[in-house]
Design a protein around this motif. Structure first.
Motif, PDB file in Angstrom:
ATOM      1  N   UNK A 195       0.848  -1.194   0.000  1.00 30.50           N
ATOM      2  CA  UNK A 195       0.000   0.000   0.000  1.00 30.50           C
ATOM      3  C   UNK A 195       0.887   1.248   0.000  1.00 30.50           C
ATOM      4  N   UNK A 196       0.502   2.272  -0.764  1.00 26.63           N
ATOM      5  CA  UNK A 196       1.319   3.504  -0.822  1.00 26.63           C
ATOM      6  C   UNK A 196       1.630   4.096   0.548  1.00 26.63           C
ATOM      7  N   UNK A 197       0.690   3.956   1.500  1.00 21.34           N
ATOM      8  CA  UNK A 197       0.921   4.514   2.832  1.00 21.34           C
ATOM      9  C   UNK A 197       2.033   3.796   3.591  1.00 21.34           C
ATOM     10  N   UNK A 198       2.388   2.597   3.159  1.00 25.41           N
ATOM     11  CA  UNK A 198       3.450   1.838   3.823  1.00 25.41           C
ATOM     12  C   UNK A 198       4.646   1.598   2.898  1.00 25.41           C
ATOM     13  N   UNK A 199       4.605   2.193   1.718  1.00 23.03           N
ATOM     14  CA  UNK A 199       5.642   1.946   0.725  1.00 23.03           C
ATOM     15  C   UNK A 199       7.027   2.347   1.231  1.00 23.03           C
ATOM     16  N   UNK A 200       7.141   3.531   1.807  1.00 25.22           N
ATOM     17  CA  UNK A 200       8.441   4.014   2.274  1.00 25.22           C
ATOM     18  C   UNK A 200       8.960   3.175   3.444  1.00 25.22           C
ATOM     19  N   UNK A 252      10.948  -7.289  -6.834  1.00 26.14           N
ATOM     20  CA  UNK A 252      10.371  -6.034  -7.346  1.00 26.14           C
ATOM     21  C   UNK A 252       9.100  -5.673  -6.580  1.00 26.14           C
ATOM     22  N   UNK A 253       8.899  -4.380  -6.371  1.00 24.98           N
ATOM     23  CA  UNK A 253       7.768  -3.893  -5.579  1.00 24.98           C
ATOM     24  C   UNK A 253       6.894  -2.971  -6.415  1.00 24.98           C
ATOM     25  N   UNK A 254       5.569  -3.169  -6.325  1.00 23.57           N
ATOM     26  CA  UNK A 254       4.592  -2.354  -7.045  1.00 23.57           C
ATOM     27  C   UNK A 254       3.626  -1.749  -6.032  1.00 23.57           C
ATOM     28  N   UNK A 255       3.416  -0.434  -6.028  1.00 22.12           N
ATOM     29  CA  UNK A 255       2.427   0.174  -5.129  1.00 22.12           C
ATOM     30  C   UNK A 255       1.019  -0.260  -5.520  1.00 22.12           C
ATOM     31  N   UNK A 256       0.161  -0.482  -4.532  1.00 20.38           N
ATOM     32  CA  UNK A 256      -1.222  -0.875  -4.787  1.00 20.38           C
ATOM     33  C   UNK A 256      -2.088  -0.363  -3.644  1.00 20.38           C
ATOM     34  N   UNK A 257      -2.975   0.589  -3.959  1.00 18.16           N
ATOM     35  CA  UNK A 257      -3.792   1.190  -2.893  1.00 18.16           C
ATOM     36  C   UNK A 257      -4.907   0.271  -2.409  1.00 18.16           C
ATOM     37  N   UNK A 258      -5.008  -0.945  -2.962  1.00 17.94           N
ATOM     38  CA  UNK A 258      -5.989  -1.910  -2.463  1.00 17.94           C
ATOM     39  C   UNK A 258      -5.379  -2.884  -1.461  1.00 17.94           C
ATOM     40  N   UNK A 259      -4.126  -2.664  -1.088  1.00 16.56           N
ATOM     41  CA  UNK A 259      -3.460  -3.549  -0.131  1.00 16.56           C
ATOM     42  C   UNK A 259      -3.859  -3.198   1.302  1.00 16.56           C
ATOM     43  N   UNK A 260      -5.129  -3.419   1.592  1.00 26.66           N
ATOM     44  CA  UNK A 260      -5.644  -3.251   2.944  1.00 26.66           C
ATOM     45  C   UNK A 260      -6.510  -4.459   3.275  1.00 26.66           C
ATOM     46  N   UNK A 274      -5.903  -3.502   8.811  1.00 28.53           N
ATOM     47  CA  UNK A 274      -4.462  -3.415   8.663  1.00 28.53           C
ATOM     48  C   UNK A 274      -4.044  -3.291   7.212  1.00 28.53           C
ATOM     49  N   UNK A 275      -2.876  -2.756   6.978  1.00 27.01           N
ATOM     50  CA  UNK A 275      -2.277  -2.725   5.649  1.00 27.01           C
ATOM     51  C   UNK A 275      -1.662  -4.098   5.364  1.00 27.01           C
TER      52      UNK A 275
END
Length: 308
Positions: A140-145, A156-164, A172-173
Motif C-alpha cells: 500500500x502507498x501509505x506503507x511503501x516508504x 520487485x515492488x509495485x504500489x497498490x492502494x488496495x493492499x488493505x 491493517x495494511x
C-alpha cells in the motif's frame, strides 16, 4: 523443486479433485509444518471447514480461530497452521484456474511478537525451500516508504492502494505476493502490531507443478465432499442449505456424485421439476421469489435444466 502430486482425472465416477487435495495437503502441509517447527513455532492442522465463531457459516480464513487474540494487548506469541477454508463468494468464479471455493490456507499469526520484516523474511525463506521466487510484491502507498526496505532489493515492488484488510473492527495494511500473475499469499499487519499471513496451498501447487486447474464440476464435487466430511447434511437452513444448493448445481450442470445425499437431491429435484411443469401454466405471472418461497422451486435452475 517439484512437489510430488497426483494428476487428477476429472471424469464421471473416477478420480476426483478430492484425491489431489489430499496429496497437496500431505506434501505442502508437511513441508510447511516442518519449517515452522524448525523455527520454534507451534503448528496445528485443521481439515474441517466448520467455523470457529458465528460470523460465518464455514471457516473462510486461517485467522478465524485467533481473532480474539488480535485486539488483546496482553496476548503475545506466534503460531502457525493449515486451515481448510470455504468461501461461497467465489462460487461464480470457480473453474477459472485461480478460485477453488474450498482450499487449504497456510497461515502464520503473530501477536505483538514478529514484525512485518520478520514475516517477510520467514515467507521468502519458506518459498525458497520450495524453489519459488515471487515475480513481484505489492505494498500500500501509505506503507511503501516504511516496508520497501524490508525486502532489501530481493523482489520487485509495485504500489497498490488496495493492499488493505479488514475484519470488522480489526484492520491493517498488507503486502501481497504474486507469481505468474496470480496472488499466492499476503502478509497483513492488523492494528499495526500483529501479523496475519495466508498462502493458498492449491495456488502454490499450481505454480510449482503446473497442476491443471480443476473444472467447475470437479471443484463442486470437492467442496460438497469436504462439507459432508465436516459433519453437515443437506437441509433448509444455513450450512445444510448451502450443501443442498451445491448438490443441486452439480445436478443442473449434468454432473454426478457417488453419494446418497446427491441421489436424494436428484430425486427431490425431479419431484420439484414435475411440480413446476404442472403449475407454471397456472401461475405464469408469479415471480421467482414466489416460486421459491411457496414451493421451494428455484426457477433459474428449472429453466436451465429444461433448456427454456
Amino acid at each position: 523443486m517439484q512437489i510430488p502430486h497426483l494428476v487428477a482425472i476429472f471424469s464421471e465416477g473416477t478420480q476426483t479433485a478430492k484425491e489431489v487435495a489430499y496429496v497437496i495437503a500431505g506434501r505442502l502441509i508437511q513441508q510447511y509444518r516442518n519449517f515452522c517447527l524448525s523455527k520454534g513455532i507451534n503448528f496445528t492442522r485443521m481439515d474441517s471447514v466448520r467455523p470457529h465463531d458465528h460470523t460465518t457459516l464455514f471457516c473462510s480464513a486461517g485467522m478465524q480461530q485467533y481473532k480474539p487474540f488480535f485486539p488483546d494487548p496482553s496476548h503475545i506469541g506466534t503460531v502457525a497452521n493449515s486451515q481448510a477454508c470455504l468461501r461461497m463468494g467465489d462460487l461464480d468464479e470457480i473453474g477459472d484456474g485461480t478460485h477453488f471455493l474450498h482450499f487449504t490456507m497456510l497461515g502464520l499469526f503473530s501477536f505483538r511478537e514478529m514484525t512485518v520484516g520478520d514475516a517477510i523474511d520467514f515467507w521468502l525463506e519458506f518459498l525458497g525451500t520450495l524453489g519459488l521466487v515471487p515475480d513481484h510484491v505489492t505494498i500500500h502507498p501509505d506503507r511503501l516508504e516504511e516496508w520497501t526496505p524490508l525486502y532489501r532489493g530481493r523482489i520487485p515492488i509495485i504500489p497498490d492502494d488496495e493492499c488493505t484488510w479488514s475484519d470488522g473492527s480489526i484492520t491493517g495494511y498488507c503486502t501481497e505476493f504474486y507469481k505468474d500473475g496470480i496472488e499466492i499469499g499476503n502478509i497483513v499487519n492488523p492494528l499495526g502490531t500483529c501479523i496475519d499471513v495466508g498462502f493458498g496451498a492449491e495456488r502454490l501447487d499450481m505454480i510449482l507443478n503446473g497442476t491443471p486447474p480443476a473444472d467447475a464440476l470437479a471443484t463442486l464435487r470437492d467442496t460438497v465432499t469436504t462439507i459432508m466430511e465436516s459433519g453437515y447434511r443437506p437441509g433448509n437452513k444455513e450450512q445444510g442449505y448451502i450443501l443442498r444448493k451445491l448438490l443441486r448445481r452439480i445436478h443442473v450442470m449434468g454432473g454426478t456424485l457417488d453419494h446418497p445425499y446427491f441421489e436424494q437431491e436428484v430425486e427431490r429435484q425431479e419431484r420439484l421439476r414435475s411440480k413446476y411443469l404442472r403449475l407454471r401454466e397456472r401461475y405464469p405471472d408469479m415471480t421467482p421469489e414466489w416460486w421459491f418461497d411457496t414451493h421451494g422451486i428455484d426457477v433459474a435452475d428449472m429453466q436451465a435444466r429444461n433448456g427454456n
